[in-house]
Motif scaffolding. Structure first.
Motif, PDB file in Angstrom:
ATOM      1  N   SER A 116     -14.450 -15.413 -14.244  1.00  0.00           N
ATOM      2  CA  SER A 116     -13.092 -15.762 -13.833  1.00  0.00           C
ATOM      3  C   SER A 116     -13.099 -15.304 -12.368  1.00  0.00           C
ATOM      4  CB  SER A 116     -12.317 -15.065 -14.824  1.00  0.00           C
ATOM      5  OG  SER A 116     -11.023 -15.399 -14.507  1.00  0.00           O
ATOM      6  N   ASN A 117     -12.228 -16.079 -11.546  1.00  0.00           N
ATOM      7  CA  ASN A 117     -12.028 -15.627 -10.202  1.00  0.00           C
ATOM      8  C   ASN A 117     -13.591 -15.213  -9.620  1.00  0.00           C
ATOM      9  OD1 ASN A 117      -9.496 -16.216 -10.275  1.00  0.00           O
ATOM     10  ND2 ASN A 117      -9.004 -14.028 -11.104  1.00  0.00           N
ATOM     11  N   LYS A 118     -14.537 -16.113  -9.728  1.00  0.00           N
ATOM     12  CA  LYS A 118     -15.973 -15.948  -9.344  1.00  0.00           C
ATOM     13  C   LYS A 118     -16.714 -14.596  -9.756  1.00  0.00           C
ATOM     14  CE  LYS A 118     -15.014 -19.112  -5.634  1.00  0.00           C
ATOM     15  NZ  LYS A 118     -15.040 -19.237  -4.107  1.00  0.00           N
ATOM     16  N   GLU A 119     -15.969 -13.756 -10.630  1.00  0.00           N
ATOM     17  CA  GLU A 119     -16.646 -12.718 -11.240  1.00  0.00           C
ATOM     18  C   GLU A 119     -16.905 -12.975 -12.753  1.00  0.00           C
ATOM     19  OE1 GLU A 119     -14.543  -9.104 -10.306  1.00  0.00           O
ATOM     20  OE2 GLU A 119     -14.209  -9.753  -8.148  1.00  0.00           O
ATOM     21  N   ASP A 153     -20.518 -10.860 -27.857  1.00  0.00           N
ATOM     22  CA  ASP A 153     -19.736 -10.966 -26.406  1.00  0.00           C
ATOM     23  C   ASP A 153     -19.046  -9.537 -26.323  1.00  0.00           C
ATOM     24  OD1 ASP A 153     -20.614 -13.517 -25.966  1.00  0.00           O
ATOM     25  OD2 ASP A 153     -18.667 -14.411 -26.793  1.00  0.00           O
ATOM     26  N   PHE A 154     -19.044  -9.356 -24.940  1.00  0.00           N
ATOM     27  CA  PHE A 154     -18.399  -7.840 -24.645  1.00  0.00           C
ATOM     28  C   PHE A 154     -18.014  -8.174 -23.263  1.00  0.00           C
ATOM     29  CE2 PHE A 154     -22.787  -7.178 -23.701  1.00  0.00           C
ATOM     30  CZ  PHE A 154     -22.873  -6.564 -22.672  1.00  0.00           C
ATOM     31  N   GLY A 155     -16.897  -7.237 -22.868  1.00  0.00           N
ATOM     32  CA  GLY A 155     -16.329  -7.366 -21.631  1.00  0.00           C
ATOM     33  C   GLY A 155     -17.267  -6.970 -20.577  1.00  0.00           C
ATOM     34  N   ALA A 156     -17.167  -7.522 -19.389  1.00  0.00           N
ATOM     35  CA  ALA A 156     -18.166  -7.275 -18.347  1.00  0.00           C
ATOM     36  C   ALA A 156     -17.934  -5.958 -17.772  1.00  0.00           C
ATOM     37  CB  ALA A 156     -18.288  -8.376 -17.465  1.00  0.00           C
TER      38      ALA A 156
END
Length: 187
Positions: A116-119, A153-156
Motif C-alpha cells: 500500500s502506497n509503495k510500502e 498473514d501478518f502485518g508488515a
C-alpha cells in the motif's frame, strides 16, 4: 360436530416442534448407518480400516532454512493428542506400529503479500510440511507421501519473532488439522 377430533394447525406445529430434535437425530443416525462401509472406522470424515490398531507419530523434524525451535515439538505433541482424541488408534513408539508417520518441516518462508502506497503492509509466512505414511500391515505398498503448506498473514510492521508469537496457536492448530486430514480423510 360429528365426533371427530380435529387439530388446529397451531397444535400440529407445536407437536412437530417438540419432536423435531428427535426426528433430526433419527435421520442423522439413519444416514450415518447407510453411508458406513464394512471394515472401515468412519466418523467426521475420518476413515481408518478396522485392521489398523496402532500408530507411531515420529518426532516432526524441522529442516527448513529458517528453524522456529518451538514448531517441531509443539506440532508433534498436538498431532499425537489429536489422533489420540479423535481416533480409536493407540499411540506407540514401536517400530511395528500398523501406521508409521514421519513428517518434516521443509520450508518456513516469509514473503510480502500486500503493498500500500509503495510500502509493504502485509507479510505472509508460509510453512510446508512433508508427510510420509507407511502402512506396515501392507508391507508391499510404498509409503504414501504428501506435502501440505499453509500461509499465515501478518502485518508488515511486525518482526518475524513478533508474528510467530502472535500466530503460534493458529499455526500449530491449522498445521495439525491439515496433517490429520491428509492422513485420515478420503479426499
Amino acid at each position: 360436530m360429528n365426533g371427530k377430533k380435529t387439530h388446529s394447525p397451531l397444535t400440529i406445529h407445536h407437536s412437530l416442534k417438540r419432536w423435531s430434535p428427535v426426528l433430526a437425530l433419527v435421520l442423522l443416525l439413519a444416514i450415518a448407518f447407510t453411508n458406513s462401509s464394512c471394515g472401515v472406522y468412519s466418523f467426521r470424515d475420518v476413515a481408518i480400516p478396522d485392521s489398523i490398531k496402532s500408530i507411531r507419530i515420529q518426532y516432526i523434524d524441522n529442516k527448513a532454512p529458517y528453524v522456529n525451535p518451538q514448531l517441531s515439538p509443539a506440532l508433534s505433541e498436538r498431532l499425537r493428542r489429536k489422533i489420540q482424541g479423535q481416533t480409536r488408534l493407540s499411540l506407540t513408539n514401536a517400530d511395528n506400529a500398523d501406521y508409521d508417520v514421519k513428517a518434516v518441516v521443509t520450508d518456513y518462508a516469509v514473503t510480502t503479500s500486500g503493498i500500500s502506497n509503495k510500502e509493504a503492509n502485509l507479510n505472509r509466512l508460509t510453512i510446508t510440511v512433508h508427510i510420509s505414511l507407511t502402512n506396515n500391515r501392507n508391507p508391499n505398498s510404498p509409503p504414501v507421501e504428501y506435502d501440505i503448506n499453509r500461509p499465515f498473514d501478518f502485518g508488515a510492521s511486525l518482526s518475524l519473532q513478533q508474528a510467530e508469537a502472535a500466530l503460534s496457536e493458529e499455526i500449530i492448530r491449522n498445521l495439525t488439522d491439515d496433517i490429520f486430514n491428509r492422513l485420515f480423510s478420503n479426499w
